[in-house]
Scaffold this motif. Structure first.
Motif, short mmCIF file in Angstrom:
data_model
loop_
_atom_site.label_atom_id
_atom_site.label_comp_id
_atom_site.label_asym_id
_atom_site.label_seq_id
_atom_site.Cartn_x
_atom_site.Cartn_y
_atom_site.Cartn_z
N PRO A 90 0.83 -1.20 0.00
CA PRO A 90 0.00 0.00 0.00
C PRO A 90 0.87 1.26 0.00
O PRO A 90 2.03 1.23 0.39
CB PRO A 90 -0.79 -0.12 1.31
N SER A 91 0.26 2.38 -0.39
CA SER A 91 1.00 3.64 -0.43
C SER A 91 1.27 4.12 1.00
O SER A 91 0.58 3.72 1.95
CB SER A 91 0.23 4.70 -1.21
N GLN A 92 2.30 4.93 1.14
CA GLN A 92 2.70 5.44 2.44
C GLN A 92 2.93 6.95 2.32
O GLN A 92 3.46 7.41 1.32
CB GLN A 92 3.98 4.75 2.92
N THR A 93 2.52 7.70 3.34
CA THR A 93 2.66 9.15 3.34
C THR A 93 3.29 9.59 4.65
O THR A 93 2.94 9.09 5.72
CB THR A 93 1.28 9.83 3.17
N PHE A 94 4.23 10.56 4.56
CA PHE A 94 4.91 11.08 5.73
C PHE A 94 4.83 12.61 5.69
O PHE A 94 5.05 13.22 4.65
CB PHE A 94 6.38 10.65 5.75
N ALA A 95 4.54 13.21 6.83
CA ALA A 95 4.48 14.68 6.94
C ALA A 95 5.89 15.22 7.13
O ALA A 95 6.59 14.84 8.06
CB ALA A 95 3.59 15.09 8.10
N VAL A 96 6.30 16.10 6.23
CA VAL A 96 7.60 16.76 6.32
C VAL A 96 7.38 18.11 7.00
O VAL A 96 6.53 18.89 6.57
CB VAL A 96 8.22 16.95 4.91
N GLU A 97 8.14 18.35 8.04
CA GLU A 97 8.07 19.62 8.77
C GLU A 97 9.23 20.52 8.35
O GLU A 97 10.25 20.02 7.87
CB GLU A 97 8.14 19.36 10.28
N PRO A 98 9.11 21.82 8.54
CA PRO A 98 10.23 22.72 8.22
C PRO A 98 11.30 22.65 9.31
O PRO A 98 11.39 23.52 10.17
CB PRO A 98 9.57 24.11 8.13
N GLU A 99 12.07 21.59 9.28
CA GLU A 99 13.16 21.39 10.26
C GLU A 99 14.18 20.41 9.69
O GLU A 99 13.91 19.68 8.74
CB GLU A 99 12.61 20.88 11.59
N ALA A 100 15.34 20.39 10.31
CA ALA A 100 16.43 19.49 9.89
C ALA A 100 16.35 18.19 10.68
O ALA A 100 15.74 18.12 11.74
CB ALA A 100 17.77 20.17 10.12
N GLY A 101 16.99 17.16 10.13
CA GLY A 101 17.17 15.90 10.85
C GLY A 101 15.96 14.98 10.91
O GLY A 101 15.89 14.13 11.80
N GLN A 102 15.02 15.10 10.00
CA GLN A 102 13.86 14.21 9.98
C GLN A 102 14.23 12.89 9.32
O GLN A 102 14.98 12.87 8.35
CB GLN A 102 12.70 14.86 9.23
N GLU A 103 13.71 11.78 9.84
CA GLU A 103 13.94 10.47 9.25
C GLU A 103 12.62 9.75 9.06
O GLU A 103 11.81 9.69 9.98
CB GLU A 103 14.85 9.61 10.13
N PHE A 104 12.43 9.22 7.86
CA PHE A 104 11.23 8.45 7.54
C PHE A 104 11.67 7.06 7.11
O PHE A 104 12.43 6.91 6.17
CB PHE A 104 10.43 9.16 6.44
N ARG A 105 11.18 6.04 7.84
CA ARG A 105 11.58 4.65 7.60
C ARG A 105 10.40 3.86 7.09
O ARG A 105 9.29 3.99 7.60
CB ARG A 105 12.08 4.01 8.89
N PHE A 106 10.67 3.00 6.11
CA PHE A 106 9.62 2.15 5.58
C PHE A 106 10.24 0.97 4.85
O PHE A 106 11.45 0.94 4.62
CB PHE A 106 8.68 2.95 4.64
N ILE A 107 9.40 0.01 4.50
CA ILE A 107 9.81 -1.10 3.65
C ILE A 107 8.81 -1.18 2.50
O ILE A 107 7.70 -0.67 2.60
CB ILE A 107 9.86 -2.46 4.40
#
Length: 132
Positions: A90-107
């Motif tokens: 299935p599709s996956q969505t992640f909210a990106v914030e205006p900041e540094a150092g964000q990590e989004f993990r998925f398979i």
């Protein structure tokens, strides 16, 4: 001549990431080659660094290879809010914030091509080539 062919096959097998093999007679049988190509370390993460700054996205339109069920990490430094869409099944969505150092993990569980896009920026960051 046969020896040169065997050496070439072994050299090709040695450069495949995550595969451990040795030159020898066991690699020369079709059954050994098939089982060796399946023994890939999917525990190693694939990491993609993304920067969103001043309306520009880096990288864009790259191709990234990964294996089915291999962890994928997208590290984002951003000066704007956005949504990261992974068009997997299935599709996956992640909210990106205006900041540094964000990590989004998925398979990704289904082999094939999977686009990873930033929705508001309208940019494709990468196309994942997912192999079994």
């Amino acid at each position: 001549m046969i020896r040169a062919v065997r050496t070439g096959v072994c050299a090709a097998l040695l450069v495949v990431p995550g595969m451990v093999t040795a030159c020898g007679s066991s690699v020369d049988s079709p059954a050994a080659r098939t089982s060796a190509s399946v023994s890939v370390d999917v525990s190693a993460e694939v990491t993609i660094a993304v920067r969103i700054a001043g309306g520009s996205v880096t990288p864009t339109n790259i191709r990234t290879e990964a294996r089915q069920f291999q962890p994928i990490v997208i590290k984002v430094d951003s000066d704007a809010a956005d949504e990261l869409h992974v068009h997997s099944e299935p599709s996956q969505t992640f909210a990106v914030e205006p900041e540094a150092g964000q990590e989004f993990r998925f398979i990704v569980t289904v082999p094939g091509r999977v686009d990873v896009e930033l929705h508001h920026a309208g940019k494709t960051v990468t196309t994942l080539l997912i192999r079994q």
